[in-house]
Design an enzyme around this catalytic site. Sequence first.
Site, PDB file in Angstrom:
ATOM      1  CG  ASP A  95      -2.009   0.999   1.169  1.00 52.07           C
ATOM      2  OD1 ASP A  95      -2.759   0.988   0.179  1.00 52.07           O
ATOM      3  OD2 ASP A  95      -2.120   1.816   2.111  1.00 52.07           O
ATOM      4  CD  GLU A 122      -2.085   2.534  -3.387  1.00 52.30           C
ATOM      5  OE1 GLU A 122      -2.195   3.426  -4.258  1.00 52.30           O
ATOM      6  OE2 GLU A 122      -1.852   2.773  -2.203  1.00 52.30           O
ATOM      7  CG  ASP A 138      -9.053   2.999   0.408  1.00 52.34           C
ATOM      8  OD1 ASP A 138      -9.561   2.691   1.497  1.00 52.34           O
ATOM      9  OD2 ASP A 138      -7.825   3.121   0.243  1.00 52.34           O
TER      10      ASP A 138
END
Length: 550
Positions: free
Chosen positions: A290, A337, A391
């Site tokens: 992430d 990401e 998200d």
Amino acid sequence: MRKNGILMHISSLPSAYGIGKLGEGAYAFADFLVDSGVQMWQILPLTPTSYGDSPYQSFSVYAGNPYFIDFEQLERAGLLTPSDYAEINWGSDPRRVDYTRVYGYCFHVLRAAFARFDQRGEGYCAFLEKHKFWIEDYALFMALKDAHGGKPWYLWEKELAQRDEDAIRAAKKTYAEDIAFYCVIQYLFYQQWDRLKAYCAERHISIIGDIPIYAAHDSADVWANPELFQLDESRTPKAVAGCPPDEFSKTGQLWGNPLYDWDYHKKTGYAWWIRRMQHAISTYDIVRIDHFRGFESYYSIPYGKLTAEIGIWQPGPGMDLFTAAEQALGKLPVIAEDLGFVTPQVRKLLQDTGFPGMKVLQFAFDGDPKNDSLPQNFTTTHCVVYTGTHDNMTLRGWTQESPAATIAFAKRYLHCRSAADLSTEILRAAWSSVAELAVAQMQDFLDVGAEGRMNTPSTLGQNWQYRTVSADFTARLAKRIYRINELYNRLPEHTSAVSRRPGRTAKNKHGESGARYAAQVSDRTRVHSKNSPPRMANCRRRRTNEHEGE
């Protein structure tokens, strides 16, 4: 090879106990993935949740979430009885996680299992030895949190907060029983996780895990290793992590995580990060990192600010870190990401690492035909395309809430007459793209609306609660997913050698369904128990796979 995946976290699996577990629901879902011709199961971080129930804010980057431990397997191992857990009211809504209720009862049940666990077993001792680089600090940290009513470590008395040697030695003696408890439940978690992962591997399903770039301030990692972070002499962060304001957030995102002292990490040869990556690639098959762009440069917000509007970009470790990691561990199975504020320098780092980046189709329909997220503008097959991430809003919710101009462009691009068809067509656009891997949230295949959103960034409450029920996973849905995989050449290579039709209950090589396999493996690899007799593998099988025979 073109591949496909479904994103659904363990917490969202069907379960009778308030939250998804590593039990029958997980094995049945793996069966469903096989029926659907799915190769990849992507999950969120497995670590314990802390503030805001977010898996991206955890007490440890290494520990497993105790909420996911399956009670029924513990019962078959002689560590629980039905009265320990089956009669508890775990919540009234099977489609939402009630974290207050789960927290209130889960540890009570696990304490009962701990009381019957024999800590002299060879498997347990070997586990402690393998994980000694983190588990002792974590268990002591959690024991001390309990002793301080859950307060963060930086609000403990100074001697414990700053790990005075005498204070730590005394705490280990005082809280020895609680420390043992937290060690045992980690053993139980990883035992169950390893079984599930092995079952998935046997069915040719790879697990895509997820690790946040940062550690939480209130974590065993920061408490036990303050030298790794930008802290002052009182161990208060000098600056914290986040993202600057953008079109999605006028005040930016203030995450509050302490920032790394990258100069210190470099002096150690990035030893902490290498160990963390080693743990991750042993836990998962593929690791999504992430906020990858933070390795090129990171946004530093002065500690104490209430928003992310004031901050500066600072250089990260760049390729130096990944070179060291690959020299130690070999080629890293990583998805980067690379969303957010992406600069040419970030693109170069991605290219230098060789990691695939991400494309999110919900970001594609701003009216600009040159938008990088539109499939025709993918410049490489070496990427992962998502309909949306955890998200994002679900596709159905997105079509209902997006501006009219966005929907109009999407309809024009996807040749849709009705906005009601956009969810299906965006899935098709992802699967038909040149990206080597296409992934969608399970919610998008279920065509769930806004109630299925997993997380809204920069908000607290109502996040991470989405759950499925067993009736969602029908043979008809498996067949529909199978057909889209077949149409766009994303079926597993081994599929043609498997003599079964899509939509039938998957079997392992022993001819067992997932739920039955879970029971028998649990019985064959029984944990040591002090007081309970052996139990039959087939006891308390309250249901079969709901999608079988439909």
